[in-house]
Scaffold this motif. Structure first.
Motif, PDB file in Angstrom:
ATOM      1  N   ALA A 213      -7.588  -5.583  -1.784  1.00 31.42           N
ATOM      2  CA  ALA A 213      -7.887  -4.246  -2.289  1.00 31.42           C
ATOM      3  C   ALA A 213      -9.180  -4.240  -3.098  1.00 31.42           C
ATOM      4  CB  ALA A 213      -6.724  -3.736  -3.140  1.00 31.42           C
TER       5      ALA A 213
ATOM      6  N   VAL B  74       2.040   1.753  -3.514  1.00 31.51           N
ATOM      7  CA  VAL B  74       0.961   2.186  -4.405  1.00 31.51           C
ATOM      8  C   VAL B  74       0.644   3.660  -4.163  1.00 31.51           C
ATOM      9  CG1 VAL B  74      -1.493   1.913  -4.956  1.00 31.51           C
ATOM     10  CG2 VAL B  74      -0.040  -0.116  -4.679  1.00 31.51           C
ATOM     11  N   ASN B  75       0.504   4.051  -2.900  1.00 32.55           N
ATOM     12  CA  ASN B  75       0.196   5.453  -2.588  1.00 32.55           C
ATOM     13  C   ASN B  75       1.307   6.393  -3.043  1.00 32.55           C
ATOM     14  OD1 ASN B  75      -2.310   4.907  -1.449  1.00 32.55           O
ATOM     15  ND2 ASN B  75      -1.498   4.703   0.622  1.00 32.55           N
ATOM     16  N   PHE B  76       2.536   5.961  -2.878  1.00 32.93           N
ATOM     17  CA  PHE B  76       3.671   6.778  -3.305  1.00 32.93           C
ATOM     18  C   PHE B  76       3.643   6.994  -4.820  1.00 32.93           C
ATOM     19  CE2 PHE B  76       7.977   6.895  -5.053  1.00 32.93           C
ATOM     20  CZ  PHE B  76       8.480   8.034  -4.439  1.00 32.93           C
TER      21      PHE B  76
ATOM     22  N   ARG C 193       0.834  -1.217   0.000  1.00 31.86           N
ATOM     23  CA  ARG C 193       0.000   0.000   0.000  1.00 31.86           C
ATOM     24  C   ARG C 193       0.862   1.258   0.000  1.00 31.86           C
ATOM     25  NH1 ARG C 193      -3.592   1.184   5.188  1.00 31.86           N
ATOM     26  NH2 ARG C 193      -1.507   1.583   5.993  1.00 31.86           N
ATOM     27  N   SER C 194       1.929   1.267   0.790  1.00 37.54           N
ATOM     28  CA  SER C 194       2.828   2.427   0.813  1.00 37.54           C
ATOM     29  C   SER C 194       3.393   2.706  -0.571  1.00 37.54           C
ATOM     30  CB  SER C 194       3.974   2.195   1.805  1.00 37.54           C
ATOM     31  OG  SER C 194       3.494   2.114   3.125  1.00 37.54           O
TER      32      SER C 194
ATOM     33  N   TYR D 298      -2.546  -8.914  -1.830  1.00 41.02           N
ATOM     34  CA  TYR D 298      -2.827  -7.481  -1.748  1.00 41.02           C
ATOM     35  C   TYR D 298      -3.982  -7.102  -2.669  1.00 41.02           C
ATOM     36  CZ  TYR D 298      -2.504  -2.466  -2.237  1.00 41.02           C
ATOM     37  OH  TYR D 298      -2.824  -1.125  -2.267  1.00 41.02           O
TER      38      TYR D 298
ATOM     39  N   LEU E 227      -7.438  -0.744   1.206  1.00 45.86           N
ATOM     40  CA  LEU E 227      -6.236  -0.768   0.371  1.00 45.86           C
ATOM     41  C   LEU E 227      -6.576  -0.268  -1.031  1.00 45.86           C
ATOM     42  CD1 LEU E 227      -4.747  -4.299   1.272  1.00 45.86           C
ATOM     43  CD2 LEU E 227      -4.115  -2.074   2.243  1.00 45.86           C
ATOM     44  N   PRO E 228      -5.782   0.633  -1.579  1.00 44.24           N
ATOM     45  CA  PRO E 228      -6.059   1.105  -2.942  1.00 44.24           C
ATOM     46  C   PRO E 228      -5.634   0.050  -3.964  1.00 44.24           C
ATOM     47  CG  PRO E 228      -4.073   2.150  -2.104  1.00 44.24           C
ATOM     48  CD  PRO E 228      -4.642   1.333  -0.966  1.00 44.24           C
TER      49      PRO E 228
ATOM     50  N   ARG F 174       1.120   6.720  -6.892  1.00 44.26           N
ATOM     51  CA  ARG F 174      -0.058   7.473  -7.340  1.00 44.26           C
ATOM     52  C   ARG F 174       0.196   8.983  -7.310  1.00 44.26           C
ATOM     53  NH1 ARG F 174      -3.267   4.204 -10.102  1.00 44.26           N
ATOM     54  NH2 ARG F 174      -4.167   2.500  -8.927  1.00 44.26           N
ATOM     55  N   LYS F 175       1.118   9.417  -6.471  1.00 40.08           N
ATOM     56  CA  LYS F 175       1.395  10.853  -6.334  1.00 40.08           C
ATOM     57  C   LYS F 175       2.458  11.354  -7.300  1.00 40.08           C
ATOM     58  CE  LYS F 175       0.208  10.741  -1.424  1.00 40.08           C
ATOM     59  NZ  LYS F 175       0.728  10.804  -0.041  1.00 40.08           N
TER      60      LYS F 175
END
Length: 202
Positions: free
Chosen positions: A123, A92-94, A89-90, A119, A146-147, A96-97
């Protein structure tokens, strides 16, 4: 004259908890100035900061994030194993930005296969996927929300430690302790040997 890629050096990324880390690789901007797809490469517990994919994907125009989970090179710290999803998740979020990134792909090689497929299943389906009554070990509510990634690739992936252990059991071995301690070769009971032609092996 042929043009050869000259990708920039990777950027080190520190995630939380501190054992979770990443190396971000971009393709050569002269050849691929606007990459739109990023790929996360992570194993269950191995160091994937410089996995082969971190070189080969950027050479083909993709951004690659090689990651190490919180139990980096230490199987004993993978308890509960399901928490590796928080590390994915960390990543994926990173990603996405990051400017220009439109799609994120999970890449599961070997033990990364169960990591990434677990995962994505949670998700897409929520924690009910890993909390239903048929599960021997149920995940925590910390995995809620979870994205999801946009796709998943499995390369020589195995089905997980539990399946691997079960498939490795051999009821024909009569000296398990000595074999496990690497003090002897396996002694086989021929009546239980699945490879014995007398038992139907062809």
């Amino acid at each position: 004259n042929p043009v050869f890629a000259a990708p920039p050096p990777p950027h080190y990324i520190q995630f939380s908890p501190s054992a979770t880390k990443g190396a971000l690789y971009y393709p050569d901007p002269a050849l691929f100035p606007n990459p739109g797809v990023a790929i996360i490469i992570m194993h269950r517990n191995s160091n994937y900061l410089s996995h082969l994919g971190t070189r080969e994907f950027p050479a083909r125009g993709f951004v690659a994030l090689g990651m190490n989970p919180r139990c980096d090179n230490n199987e004993a710290l993978c308890r509960p194993w399901e928490n590796n999803a928080l590390d994915v998740r960390s990543g994926v979020n990173f990603l996405r930005k990051l400017p220009g990134i439109q799609k994120i792909i999970l890449f599961g090689h070997s033990g990364g296969g169960p990591t990434m497929s677990f995962y994505q299943a949670v998700a897409e389906n929520g924690v009910s996927f890993c909390q239903n009554p048929s599960k021997l070990v149920k995940c925590a509510n910390t995995l809620a929300g979870l994205p999801p990634a946009d796709g998943i690739v499995l390369m020589d992936a195995h089905p997980g430690n539990g399946d691997n252990a079960l498939r490795s059991l051999n009821p024909a071995v009569t000296n398990n302790s000595a074999v496990l301690n690497q003090n002897a070769t396996a002694q086989i009971n021929p009546a239980l040997d699945a490879g014995n032609p007398k038992n139907g092996f062809n």
